[in-house]
Scaffold this motif. Structure first.
Motif, PDB file in Angstrom:
ATOM      1  N   GLN A   1       8.595   3.314  -8.801  1.00  0.00           N
ATOM      2  CA  GLN A   1       8.893   2.040  -8.132  1.00  0.00           C
ATOM      3  C   GLN A   1       7.633   1.418  -7.534  1.00  0.00           C
ATOM      4  O   GLN A   1       7.444   0.211  -7.577  1.00  0.00           O
ATOM      5  CB  GLN A   1       9.947   2.251  -7.037  1.00  0.00           C
ATOM      6  CG  GLN A   1      11.310   2.692  -7.565  1.00  0.00           C
ATOM      7  CD  GLN A   1      12.123   1.540  -8.123  1.00  0.00           C
ATOM      8  OE1 GLN A   1      11.964   0.409  -7.711  1.00  0.00           O
ATOM      9  NE2 GLN A   1      12.987   1.822  -9.080  1.00  0.00           N
ATOM     10  N   ASP A   2       6.748   2.254  -6.993  1.00  0.00           N
ATOM     11  CA  ASP A   2       5.504   1.724  -6.421  1.00  0.00           C
ATOM     12  C   ASP A   2       4.616   1.158  -7.517  1.00  0.00           C
ATOM     13  O   ASP A   2       3.988   0.107  -7.344  1.00  0.00           O
ATOM     14  CB  ASP A   2       4.754   2.816  -5.643  1.00  0.00           C
ATOM     15  CG  ASP A   2       5.451   3.153  -4.334  1.00  0.00           C
ATOM     16  OD1 ASP A   2       6.355   2.395  -3.935  1.00  0.00           O
ATOM     17  OD2 ASP A   2       5.104   4.180  -3.709  1.00  0.00           O
ATOM     18  N   LEU A   3       4.551   1.872  -8.639  1.00  0.00           N
ATOM     19  CA  LEU A   3       3.749   1.345  -9.755  1.00  0.00           C
ATOM     20  C   LEU A   3       4.357   0.043 -10.278  1.00  0.00           C
ATOM     21  O   LEU A   3       3.649  -0.880 -10.675  1.00  0.00           O
ATOM     22  CB  LEU A   3       3.658   2.381 -10.883  1.00  0.00           C
ATOM     23  CG  LEU A   3       2.782   3.605 -10.582  1.00  0.00           C
ATOM     24  CD1 LEU A   3       2.921   4.648 -11.677  1.00  0.00           C
ATOM     25  CD2 LEU A   3       1.309   3.202 -10.432  1.00  0.00           C
ATOM     26  N   LYS A   4       5.682  -0.012 -10.226  1.00  0.00           N
ATOM     27  CA  LYS A   4       6.366  -1.238 -10.671  1.00  0.00           C
ATOM     28  C   LYS A   4       5.967  -2.414  -9.777  1.00  0.00           C
ATOM     29  O   LYS A   4       5.749  -3.520 -10.244  1.00  0.00           O
ATOM     30  CB  LYS A   4       7.876  -1.003 -10.589  1.00  0.00           C
ATOM     31  CG  LYS A   4       8.730  -2.143 -11.061  1.00  0.00           C
ATOM     32  CD  LYS A   4      10.182  -1.685 -10.959  1.00  0.00           C
ATOM     33  CE  LYS A   4      11.151  -2.721 -11.418  1.00  0.00           C
ATOM     34  NZ  LYS A   4      12.496  -2.151 -11.570  1.00  0.00           N
ATOM     35  N   THR A   5       5.857  -2.131  -8.479  1.00  0.00           N
ATOM     36  CA  THR A   5       5.407  -3.185  -7.562  1.00  0.00           C
ATOM     37  C   THR A   5       3.997  -3.614  -7.945  1.00  0.00           C
ATOM     38  O   THR A   5       3.665  -4.798  -7.915  1.00  0.00           O
ATOM     39  CB  THR A   5       5.419  -2.667  -6.103  1.00  0.00           C
ATOM     40  OG1 THR A   5       6.670  -2.047  -5.885  1.00  0.00           O
ATOM     41  CG2 THR A   5       5.214  -3.769  -5.106  1.00  0.00           C
ATOM     42  N   GLY A   6       3.172  -2.636  -8.326  1.00  0.00           N
ATOM     43  CA  GLY A   6       1.817  -2.955  -8.773  1.00  0.00           C
ATOM     44  C   GLY A   6       1.855  -3.834 -10.002  1.00  0.00           C
ATOM     45  O   GLY A   6       1.092  -4.793 -10.129  1.00  0.00           O
ATOM     46  N   LEU A   7       2.792  -3.550 -10.893  1.00  0.00           N
ATOM     47  CA  LEU A   7       2.924  -4.351 -12.115  1.00  0.00           C
ATOM     48  C   LEU A   7       3.382  -5.764 -11.778  1.00  0.00           C
ATOM     49  O   LEU A   7       2.843  -6.750 -12.280  1.00  0.00           O
ATOM     50  CB  LEU A   7       3.938  -3.674 -13.053  1.00  0.00           C
ATOM     51  CG  LEU A   7       4.269  -4.392 -14.353  1.00  0.00           C
ATOM     52  CD1 LEU A   7       3.048  -4.481 -15.246  1.00  0.00           C
ATOM     53  CD2 LEU A   7       5.395  -3.657 -15.099  1.00  0.00           C
ATOM     54  N   SER A   8       4.361  -5.858 -10.875  1.00  0.00           N
ATOM     55  CA  SER A   8       4.873  -7.180 -10.505  1.00  0.00           C
ATOM     56  C   SER A   8       3.806  -7.986  -9.786  1.00  0.00           C
ATOM     57  O   SER A   8       3.793  -9.207  -9.857  1.00  0.00           O
ATOM     58  CB  SER A   8       6.093  -7.039  -9.593  1.00  0.00           C
ATOM     59  OG  SER A   8       7.059  -6.271 -10.239  1.00  0.00           O
ATOM     60  N   GLY A   9       2.896  -7.292  -9.096  1.00  0.00           N
ATOM     61  CA  GLY A   9       1.867  -7.975  -8.331  1.00  0.00           C
ATOM     62  C   GLY A   9       0.762  -8.563  -9.184  1.00  0.00           C
ATOM     63  O   GLY A   9      -0.183  -9.160  -8.666  1.00  0.00           O
TER      64      GLY A   9
END
Ligand code: SF4
Ligand code: SF4
Length: 670
Positions: free
Chosen positions: A315-323
């Motif tokens: 989920q944290d990496l996903k936030t990185g992707l969305s960012g």
């Protein structure tokens, strides 16, 4: 029977234009959201995932359409299945009505939703609509009343579930109001709509309010449905698409394989520094995560209070992707925007806590791989920034100087065999099998006993085998998982050269880590061998009558599945068969067995690191073993043997539990 369901009954067919206009806008919003995600995935590195097409389609059908993995837990599985199939049928039914009303009827005056087909159609749609409502209610009950640990509730979960519920309720309400006005007898087949219609129908009354009420409900239903479609690609409900994609594009490589860094000499960045250093498939993984928490529920690190949750990592990496944001318009811009992930988005503590046990991958309904991301991020820390725990420095140093993780001279590697009549391979074609002893089996006193037992069994069975003696080196497994890909590749290539020099084709080993690496990773450098773990090999010898347990064992034994033998290589039966074959052995199981086995805590290089946070993983596993009636824990892995025996001693259970390797038990049974 000429009355059929009309989309625009009561609201007038003129409505099709504003309705379809709105629909078009929503579809564009949906496509825009999806294209943004696709653009994010495309910033990743290339990876070929169109091989094995029939298997991919099979995976999509069994795991996507038929929920094979989700159904392993009946409650969440069945409720999701009801919701899923309910909406599939409703969507398909709506599509058929749309085709009839706007194409076949309008253009050719052809009505196909009629007669018996219409009756079946009506029944099936109501049946699946009802299933969907029950499914949504069950899902909401689990999420908000039962509240399992692994699930966290965000606003988007609530919004999505409320929308789905209201879409279903207004759909049935609209149908019921239509039936209350028209009341054709055959609509009894729309049994839910008919029942609702009965609630509104009053024989004496005028029912004048029914038509305007129907029109309002109809519009609300339409707007809610369109709203939900627009919501999908901007929320976690994107998983309706990405989960299916992930099930289709999943890896069919051996589970235990960690991919190499190809052309390592030519790389500027080792491992993953920024989100775009992942491959497109790894980025798709991030968007496919539904946040269901199954990985976290099964993670030994999380369970033992370490600062690692596989779900959080994804989920944290996903936030990185969305960012990634707007600068994605150029790849260069995207690269500049994102900070190094290791140590920021995913902390170093999280990265070093992973035992690479694979429980998260086993549990994940959409096959998200956490290990590949952890190893890629470790590679960045180790090879680019030289940031790793002190114990890991010692590990690397020992391997570099003595080709083993212990600080013991490499020239003593074969000392365990000094008094045994064991051939050391010196030329090509001398032996049928290479007995690969491994570092633990060569240097660790407890595991040297296992090595001697296994060598004795092989000799008894008349197997023509030899060892490499002091020429044997570490196989490279742990160095790779600790992120030191350079060291791993050097070891692997040197071993392959040695095997080629001596014409080695078949390898027996007692270590699942060596086994996994020879079997699944050496082929990356054209090292292809027949590799046997001793559990399989001894079982075959027994079946061929080359070994007989003349004494047998009279013990109650519990078998602990090593992650690298079981989950990573699917070897569950032969160790159990062996134990069961040995006289009056009584084999019992722990709650966590086979694919749900609980790690001993040593994989992924954790064997060589201190475990200072939370409860020790090996203590938890020993407690699980002690909760059975077994007096003996059987293992088939040197790491597990060490960890479990340490756990037994730490917990003062030496009088209650003994820990042996399979080879030792089989030697006793001879
Ligand atoms: S591989 Fe094992 S330890 Fe690592 S995150 Fe997954 S479940 Fe946790
Ligand atoms: S990684 Fe898989 S198991 Fe873990 S939360 Fe995401 S979807 Fe669920």
């Amino acid at each position: 029977m000429d009355i059929t369901r009309e989309i625009f009954w009561n609201v007038g067919s003129w409505v099709r234009w504003p309705a379809y206009g709105l629909g078009l806008i929503v579809v564009l919003i949906f496509i825009y959201g999806l294209s943004k995600r696709i653009r994010h995935w495309r910033t990743g590195k290339p990876e070929y995932r169109l091989d094995n097409l029939p298997r991919r389609i099979g995976s999509l059908l069994s795991f996507g359409l038929f929920h094979k993995r989700i159904l392993r837990e009946p409650y969440p599985g069945i409720s999701h299945l009801m919701m899923f199939w309910g909406f599939i049928f409703l969507l398909f039914g709506t599509f058929l009505i749309f085709v009839q009303e706007d194409f076949t009827k309008l253009l050719f005056d052809v009505v196909f939703l009629k007669g018996t087909f219409y009756l079946i159609f009506s029944f099936v749609l109501d049946f699946f609509g009802l299933a969907a409502i029950i499914g949504v209610v069950l899902v909401a009950f689990r999420r908000y009343v039962i509240k399992p640990d692994g699930l966290d509730n965000k606003l988007e979960d609530l919004v999505g579930l409320v929308l789905l519920f209201l879409i279903l309720v207004t759909g049935f309400l609209s149908e019921g109001l239509r039936i209350a006005v028209t009341r054709p007898g055959f609509e009894k087949y729309s049994f839910v709509g008919w029942w609702i219609g009965e609630l509104f129908y009053s024989p004496g009354g005028s029912g004048a309010y029914l038509r305007p009420l129907h029109a309002i409900v109809w519009w609300v239903h339409l707007l809610l449905a369109l709203g939900f479609i627009g919501f999908i690609t901007y929320s976690k409900f994107l998983h309706m698409i990405t989960s299916a994609l992930n099930q289709f594009f999943r890896s069919f490589a051996p589970r235990g394989e960690v991919k190499p860094i190809d052309d390592i000499e030519d790389q500027e960045v080792f491992g993953v520094e920024k989100i775009q250093d992942f491959t497109w498939k790894q980025l798709l993984d991030l968007d496919a995560c539904t946040g269901c928490g199954r990985c976290q529920d099964n993670c030994p690190a999380y369970f033992s209070e370490k600062p690692l949750s596989p779900k959080k990592v994804i989920q944290d990496l996903k936030t990185g992707l969305s960012g990634l944001g707007k600068s994605l318009s150029t790849e260069e811009g995207a690269r500049e925007q994102a900070a190094p992930l290791a140590g920021t988005v995913v902390t170093e503590e999280e990265l070093w806590a992973c035992t690479t046990c694979g429980a998260c991958h086993e549990a994940c309904p959409v096959f998200i791989d956490v290990i590949d991301k952890v190893v890629d991020l470790r590679r960045y820390l180790v090879l680019m920034e030289s940031r790793f725990p002190q114990e890991v420095i010692n590990f690397f140093k020992n391997i570099e100087t003595n080709y083993n993780p212990w600080a013991i001279g490499f020239d003593t590697r074969a000392d365990w065999a000094k008094d045994l009549d064991i051939r050391t391979v010196t030329g090509e074609g001398e032996v049928d099998y290479l007995f690969w002893v491994g570092c633990a089996g060569s240097f660790d006193d407890r595991n040297k006993k296992v090595t001697r037992s296994l060598a004795g069994l092989l000799q008894k069975a008349g197997v023509n085998f030899g060892i490499l003696g002091t020429e044997e080196m570490c196989c490279g497994e742990t160095a790779r998982r600790l992120g030191n890909e350079y060291l791993a590749q050097i070891l692997m290539q040197q071993n392959i050269e040695l095997f080629t020099k001596y014409g080695i084709k078949k390898i027996i080993t007692a270590c699942p880590h060596c086994f996994n690496t020879f079997k699944n990773e050496y082929q990356q450098y054209d090292g292809r061998y027949e590799v046997y773990h001793h559990a399989d090999f001894l079982w075959e010898l027994f079946k061929e009558g080359k070994l007989n347990w003349s004494t047998g064992l009279d013990i109650t034994v519990v078998y602990h599945d090593s992650c690298y033998l079981g989950r990573h290589n699917n070897i569950y039966d032969s160790p159990r068969e062996l134990l069961a074959s040995a006289g009056s052995t009584r084999l019992v199981e722990m709650d966590r067995a086979r694919e749900w086995s609980y790690c001993c805590g040593a994989g992924g290089g954790r064997m060589w690191m201190e475990e200072t946070i939370g409860t020790k993983i090996n203590h938890i596993r020993v407690e699980q073993a002690a909760s059975t009636e077994a007096a003996v824990v059987a293992t088939a892995c040197p790491y597990c043997l060490t960890m479990l025996w340490d756990g037994v001693k730490d917990k003062g259970l030496e009088d209650r539990l003994e820990v042996f390797d399979l080879a030792e038990l089989m030697e006793m049974a001879l």
